[in-house]
Design a protein around this motif. Structure first.
Motif, PDB file in Angstrom:
ATOM      1  N   MET A   1       0.842  -1.180   0.000  1.00  0.00           N
ATOM      2  CA  MET A   1       0.000   0.000   0.000  1.00  0.00           C
ATOM      3  C   MET A   1       0.889   1.245   0.000  1.00  0.00           C
ATOM      4  O   MET A   1       1.773   1.385   0.828  1.00  0.00           O
ATOM      5  CB  MET A   1      -0.858  -0.006   1.256  1.00  0.00           C
ATOM      6  N   SER A   2       0.646   2.147  -0.909  1.00  0.00           N
ATOM      7  CA  SER A   2       1.480   3.344  -1.007  1.00  0.00           C
ATOM      8  C   SER A   2       0.677   4.590  -0.639  1.00  0.00           C
ATOM      9  O   SER A   2      -0.528   4.647  -0.806  1.00  0.00           O
ATOM     10  CB  SER A   2       2.042   3.492  -2.417  1.00  0.00           C
ATOM     11  N   THR A   3       1.411   5.571  -0.146  1.00  0.00           N
ATOM     12  CA  THR A   3       0.807   6.835   0.269  1.00  0.00           C
ATOM     13  C   THR A   3       1.520   7.985  -0.420  1.00  0.00           C
ATOM     14  O   THR A   3       2.750   8.000  -0.495  1.00  0.00           O
ATOM     15  CB  THR A   3       0.921   7.015   1.798  1.00  0.00           C
ATOM     16  N   LEU A   4       0.739   8.933  -0.898  1.00  0.00           N
ATOM     17  CA  LEU A   4       1.281  10.195  -1.386  1.00  0.00           C
ATOM     18  C   LEU A   4       1.183  11.180  -0.233  1.00  0.00           C
ATOM     19  O   LEU A   4       0.096  11.487   0.239  1.00  0.00           O
ATOM     20  CB  LEU A   4       0.493  10.707  -2.598  1.00  0.00           C
ATOM     21  N   HIS A   5       2.324  11.642   0.245  1.00  0.00           N
ATOM     22  CA  HIS A   5       2.378  12.628   1.323  1.00  0.00           C
ATOM     23  C   HIS A   5       2.451  14.006   0.689  1.00  0.00           C
ATOM     24  O   HIS A   5       3.292  14.239  -0.189  1.00  0.00           O
ATOM     25  CB  HIS A   5       3.599  12.389   2.208  1.00  0.00           C
ATOM     26  N   GLY A  25       7.401   5.650   3.737  1.00  0.00           N
ATOM     27  CA  GLY A  25       7.841   4.299   3.380  1.00  0.00           C
ATOM     28  C   GLY A  25       8.483   4.246   2.007  1.00  0.00           C
ATOM     29  O   GLY A  25       8.404   5.199   1.227  1.00  0.00           O
ATOM     30  N   SER A  26       9.059   3.130   1.685  1.00  0.00           N
ATOM     31  CA  SER A  26       9.784   2.984   0.422  1.00  0.00           C
ATOM     32  C   SER A  26       8.860   3.041  -0.804  1.00  0.00           C
ATOM     33  O   SER A  26       9.295   3.405  -1.888  1.00  0.00           O
ATOM     34  CB  SER A  26      10.585   1.686   0.414  1.00  0.00           C
ATOM     35  N   ALA A  27       7.590   2.690  -0.637  1.00  0.00           N
ATOM     36  CA  ALA A  27       6.640   2.741  -1.756  1.00  0.00           C
ATOM     37  C   ALA A  27       5.922   4.088  -1.836  1.00  0.00           C
ATOM     38  O   ALA A  27       5.169   4.338  -2.767  1.00  0.00           O
ATOM     39  CB  ALA A  27       5.609   1.626  -1.613  1.00  0.00           C
ATOM     40  N   GLN A  89      -2.836   7.235  -8.431  1.00  0.00           N
ATOM     41  CA  GLN A  89      -1.874   6.134  -8.461  1.00  0.00           C
ATOM     42  C   GLN A  89      -1.566   5.570  -7.076  1.00  0.00           C
ATOM     43  O   GLN A  89      -1.165   4.418  -6.956  1.00  0.00           O
ATOM     44  CB  GLN A  89      -0.566   6.581  -9.106  1.00  0.00           C
ATOM     45  N   HIS A  90      -1.734   6.375  -6.038  1.00  0.00           N
ATOM     46  CA  HIS A  90      -1.434   5.927  -4.677  1.00  0.00           C
ATOM     47  C   HIS A  90      -2.715   5.487  -3.965  1.00  0.00           C
ATOM     48  O   HIS A  90      -3.805   5.977  -4.252  1.00  0.00           O
ATOM     49  CB  HIS A  90      -0.735   7.041  -3.901  1.00  0.00           C
ATOM     50  N   ASP A  91      -2.549   4.560  -3.038  1.00  0.00           N
ATOM     51  CA  ASP A  91      -3.704   4.053  -2.287  1.00  0.00           C
ATOM     52  C   ASP A  91      -4.291   5.097  -1.352  1.00  0.00           C
ATOM     53  O   ASP A  91      -5.499   5.114  -1.118  1.00  0.00           O
ATOM     54  CB  ASP A  91      -3.290   2.812  -1.478  1.00  0.00           C
TER      55      ASP A  91
END
Length: 97
Positions: A1-5, A25-27, A89-91
């Protein structure tokens, strides 16, 4: 699961950038918008912190241009339509308010 900060506050006024870099995180990816683009001032602590982490870094081109901030080659300049694409694109999208 990826996050856009998404950061929009100056890194010189509080510690949001430091907190974000500790949690990212790395993703994940980081988008600098508004006054957060001041983190890219050369030879500043935020600049070196971002460069050192080697994260996926995006910068809203309009905000960098409005503040006369040069975007380094290790960050990607994007416009608002690309920001929307990144969000899709991010979760998750986490705005550091």
């Amino acid at each position: 699961m990826s996050t856009l900060h998404v950061l929009s506050h100056s890194p010189f006024s509080d510690d949001r950038l430091t907190s974000c870099l500790r949690l990212i995180g790395s993703a994940d990816a980081l988008l600098l918008a508004g006054d957060a683009v001041y983190a890219l001032q050369p030879d500043s602590a935020p600049f070196f912190a971002l460069q050192e982490r080697k994260i996926k870094l995006y910068v809203l081109i309009e905000d960098a241009q409005a503040r006369a901030i040069e975007i380094p080659d290790w960050a990607e300049a994007i416009d608002y339509p690309a920001f929307v694409e990144l969000s899709i694109q991010h979760d998750k999208v986490n705005s550091w308010l």
